[in-house]
Scaffold this motif. Structure first.
Motif, PDB file in Angstrom:
ATOM      1  N   PRO A  38       0.806  -1.224   0.000  1.00  0.00           N
ATOM      2  CA  PRO A  38       0.000   0.000   0.000  1.00  0.00           C
ATOM      3  C   PRO A  38       0.837   1.271   0.000  1.00  0.00           C
ATOM      4  O   PRO A  38       0.532   2.221  -0.725  1.00  0.00           O
ATOM      5  CB  PRO A  38      -0.820  -0.138   1.289  1.00  0.00           C
ATOM      6  CG  PRO A  38      -0.959  -1.613   1.480  1.00  0.00           C
ATOM      7  CD  PRO A  38       0.348  -2.199   1.016  1.00  0.00           C
ATOM      8  N   LYS A  39       1.897   1.312   0.813  1.00  0.00           N
ATOM      9  CA  LYS A  39       2.740   2.507   0.834  1.00  0.00           C
ATOM     10  C   LYS A  39       3.445   2.706  -0.502  1.00  0.00           C
ATOM     11  O   LYS A  39       3.504   3.836  -1.021  1.00  0.00           O
ATOM     12  CB  LYS A  39       3.770   2.429   1.965  1.00  0.00           C
ATOM     13  CG  LYS A  39       4.704   3.631   1.994  1.00  0.00           C
ATOM     14  CD  LYS A  39       5.446   3.807   3.306  1.00  0.00           C
ATOM     15  CE  LYS A  39       6.392   2.707   3.658  1.00  0.00           C
ATOM     16  NZ  LYS A  39       7.213   3.040   4.862  1.00  0.00           N
ATOM     17  N   GLY A  40       3.962   1.625  -1.071  1.00  0.00           N
ATOM     18  CA  GLY A  40       4.629   1.731  -2.362  1.00  0.00           C
ATOM     19  C   GLY A  40       3.698   2.220  -3.453  1.00  0.00           C
ATOM     20  O   GLY A  40       4.065   3.087  -4.266  1.00  0.00           O
ATOM     21  N   GLN A  41       2.488   1.708  -3.481  1.00  0.00           N
ATOM     22  CA  GLN A  41       1.508   2.119  -4.493  1.00  0.00           C
ATOM     23  C   GLN A  41       1.047   3.553  -4.262  1.00  0.00           C
ATOM     24  O   GLN A  41       0.838   4.311  -5.218  1.00  0.00           O
ATOM     25  CB  GLN A  41       0.310   1.175  -4.460  1.00  0.00           C
ATOM     26  CG  GLN A  41       0.600  -0.211  -5.032  1.00  0.00           C
ATOM     27  CD  GLN A  41       0.895  -0.164  -6.531  1.00  0.00           C
ATOM     28  OE1 GLN A  41       0.023   0.137  -7.333  1.00  0.00           O
ATOM     29  NE2 GLN A  41       2.133  -0.439  -6.889  1.00  0.00           N
ATOM     30  N   SER A 261      -3.997  10.840  -2.191  1.00  0.00           N
ATOM     31  CA  SER A 261      -3.121   9.669  -2.095  1.00  0.00           C
ATOM     32  C   SER A 261      -3.359   8.910  -0.800  1.00  0.00           C
ATOM     33  O   SER A 261      -3.253   7.681  -0.758  1.00  0.00           O
ATOM     34  CB  SER A 261      -1.651  10.093  -2.191  1.00  0.00           C
ATOM     35  OG  SER A 261      -1.382  10.725  -3.418  1.00  0.00           O
ATOM     36  N   THR A 262      -3.687   9.637   0.260  1.00  0.00           N
ATOM     37  CA  THR A 262      -3.986   9.012   1.551  1.00  0.00           C
ATOM     38  C   THR A 262      -5.267   8.190   1.458  1.00  0.00           C
ATOM     39  O   THR A 262      -5.332   7.048   1.943  1.00  0.00           O
ATOM     40  CB  THR A 262      -4.104  10.085   2.643  1.00  0.00           C
ATOM     41  OG1 THR A 262      -2.853  10.783   2.749  1.00  0.00           O
ATOM     42  CG2 THR A 262      -4.456   9.469   3.993  1.00  0.00           C
ATOM     43  N   ASN A 266      -5.259   4.091   1.928  1.00  0.00           N
ATOM     44  CA  ASN A 266      -6.014   3.416   2.979  1.00  0.00           C
ATOM     45  C   ASN A 266      -7.067   2.467   2.412  1.00  0.00           C
ATOM     46  O   ASN A 266      -7.331   1.408   2.987  1.00  0.00           O
ATOM     47  CB  ASN A 266      -6.635   4.450   3.911  1.00  0.00           C
ATOM     48  CG  ASN A 266      -5.574   5.249   4.662  1.00  0.00           C
ATOM     49  OD1 ASN A 266      -4.404   4.884   4.666  1.00  0.00           O
ATOM     50  ND2 ASN A 266      -5.977   6.335   5.284  1.00  0.00           N
ATOM     51  N   LYS A 267      -7.645   2.822   1.286  1.00  0.00           N
ATOM     52  CA  LYS A 267      -8.575   1.913   0.599  1.00  0.00           C
ATOM     53  C   LYS A 267      -7.817   0.692   0.076  1.00  0.00           C
ATOM     54  O   LYS A 267      -8.263  -0.448   0.200  1.00  0.00           O
ATOM     55  CB  LYS A 267      -9.267   2.648  -0.547  1.00  0.00           C
ATOM     56  CG  LYS A 267     -10.283   1.823  -1.322  1.00  0.00           C
ATOM     57  CD  LYS A 267     -11.010   2.717  -2.330  1.00  0.00           C
ATOM     58  CE  LYS A 267     -12.052   1.925  -3.124  1.00  0.00           C
ATOM     59  NZ  LYS A 267     -11.450   0.998  -4.086  1.00  0.00           N
ATOM     60  N   LEU A 268      -6.638   0.958  -0.475  1.00  0.00           N
ATOM     61  CA  LEU A 268      -5.822  -0.127  -1.024  1.00  0.00           C
ATOM     62  C   LEU A 268      -5.349  -1.076   0.068  1.00  0.00           C
ATOM     63  O   LEU A 268      -5.269  -2.292  -0.139  1.00  0.00           O
ATOM     64  CB  LEU A 268      -4.623   0.458  -1.760  1.00  0.00           C
ATOM     65  CG  LEU A 268      -3.739  -0.497  -2.565  1.00  0.00           C
ATOM     66  CD1 LEU A 268      -4.551  -1.164  -3.679  1.00  0.00           C
ATOM     67  CD2 LEU A 268      -2.550   0.246  -3.158  1.00  0.00           C
ATOM     68  N   ALA A 269      -5.048  -0.544   1.243  1.00  0.00           N
ATOM     69  CA  ALA A 269      -4.585  -1.385   2.349  1.00  0.00           C
ATOM     70  C   ALA A 269      -5.629  -2.439   2.705  1.00  0.00           C
ATOM     71  O   ALA A 269      -5.292  -3.601   2.958  1.00  0.00           O
ATOM     72  CB  ALA A 269      -4.259  -0.526   3.569  1.00  0.00           C
ATOM     73  N   VAL A 270      -6.902  -2.038   2.710  1.00  0.00           N
ATOM     74  CA  VAL A 270      -7.985  -2.982   3.012  1.00  0.00           C
ATOM     75  C   VAL A 270      -8.111  -4.024   1.905  1.00  0.00           C
ATOM     76  O   VAL A 270      -8.212  -5.229   2.159  1.00  0.00           O
ATOM     77  CB  VAL A 270      -9.322  -2.229   3.193  1.00  0.00           C
ATOM     78  CG1 VAL A 270     -10.476  -3.220   3.346  1.00  0.00           C
ATOM     79  CG2 VAL A 270      -9.252  -1.316   4.420  1.00  0.00           C
TER      80      VAL A 270
END
Length: 327
Positions: A38-41, A261-262, A266-270
């Motif tokens: 998630p952080k990389g993306q 981006s935040t 956070n959506k991507l992390a889930v």
């Protein structure tokens, strides 16, 4: 001759009158994880937004996998404007902002909604402001998900952790957490965790699913307990020297791109948590253990007493404020 001199004069005046092209602003963005996390993306998404919206006037160079600096070195580089942005885990700030150990407290958050109420509320803003004294501007929090426990044995009851050597990030809270379980915490850089597990230097660790999968810890850990006991997030920070050099329009553009981006991160992390859990199951090398509500409560009851140890360092008001947001 006079005509020639007149023309030369006009040429000189025309050169003086044309303003020099401003050099593009360059943001070197350093982080330590893989591009597919998630952080990389999110860093790549931030780069895309900023470069498109600035029409190339602001360039973003992303350096993943500690290819430029590890997180501790990045914080030093930020203070000197050798890099302009980084997104270290909270543990890297705690030597000068010990209040950020708040997020290491086990079972502090009921769920993701509770977490975001804290991050986006008064407690989260206070913590962002605290990094300014070290020459940084706190920009945002990026999720990497809740942490899970892994070992080469099932961790179902708190007693199951007894005697195991757990790799941890540098954090007094995490030390206290594992000591309360009669386990042995061992501080190791993230880049050394795989080999340490492989060579039995440590027995176990705690990670969000994205780190567990992308670093292939499923190859060296036979059991994974879905404990959701702690949160691993990152604070995105900018160099204060760099930030002050920007004009208002540039700051506004970067701030808006960071906000979007935040949300993306956070959506991507889930979404990636779900994907990585499926991938770990498919690999077939690690058994997944889901805790019952009663089993999770047993872990929580065992660990809650450590909160009072950190009332002074973290701040009783911050701890109580975070807890209150979930009621």
């Amino acid at each position: 001759m006079r005509k020639f001199g007149f023309l030369v004069g006009l040429m000189i005046l025309s050169l003086v009158a044309v303003p020099a092209m401003a050099a593009p602003v360059t943001i070197k963005f350093s982080h330590v994880v893989a591009v597919d996390t998630p952080k990389g993306q999110a860093a790549e998404y931030f780069k895309k937004l900023v470069e498109e919206r600035s029409n190339g006037e602001i360039k973003v160079e992303v350096y993943p996998n500690a290819s430029l600096y590890d997180d501790r070195a990045a914080l030093e580089a930020l203070s000197m404007n050798a890099v302009q942005m980084a997104a270290p885990s909270f543990s890297k700030f705690t030597t000068f902002v010990p209040q950020l150990e708040l997020f290491d407290l086990p079972f502090l958050f009921n769920d993701i909604d509770h977490l975001h109420q804290v991050l986006n509320g008064e407690v989260g803003q206070k913590l962002l402001n605290m990094v300014e004294k070290k020459g940084m501007v706190g920009m945002a929090y990026w999720d990497n998900g809740f942490k899970q426990l892994s070992a080469n044995k099932p961790l179902i009851k708190p007693e199951d952790a007894s005697g195991l050597k757990f790799r941890i990030m540098s954090s007094k809270v995490l030390e206290a957490q594992f000591k309360a379980l009669a386990a042995n915490p061992q501080v190791l850089p993230f880049s050394e965790v795989y080999s340490a597990l492989q060579q039995k230097v440590v027995d176990a660790c705690e990670n969000p699913l994205s780190n567990f999968y992308t670093q292939k810890f499923y190859e060296v850990q036979t059991d994974l307990t879905m404990s959701n006991h702690g949160y691993l997030g990152y604070m995105v920070v900018a160099s204060k020297i760099f930030w002050k050099k920007l004009n208002d329009d540039q700051r506004a553009l970067i701030t808006q791109a960071m906000k979007e981006s935040t949300e993306y991160a956070n959506k991507l992390a889930v979404e990636l948590d779900e994907k990585y859990l499926a991938e770990i199951k498919t690999a077939g090398t690690t058994k997944i253990h889901e805790l019952t509500p009663e089993q999770r409560k047993a872990w929580k009851d065992k660990l809650l007493p450590i909160y009072s140890e950190f009332y002074d360092a973290v701040g009783k008001d911050l701890i109580e404020g975070a807890l209150a947001a979930g009621k």
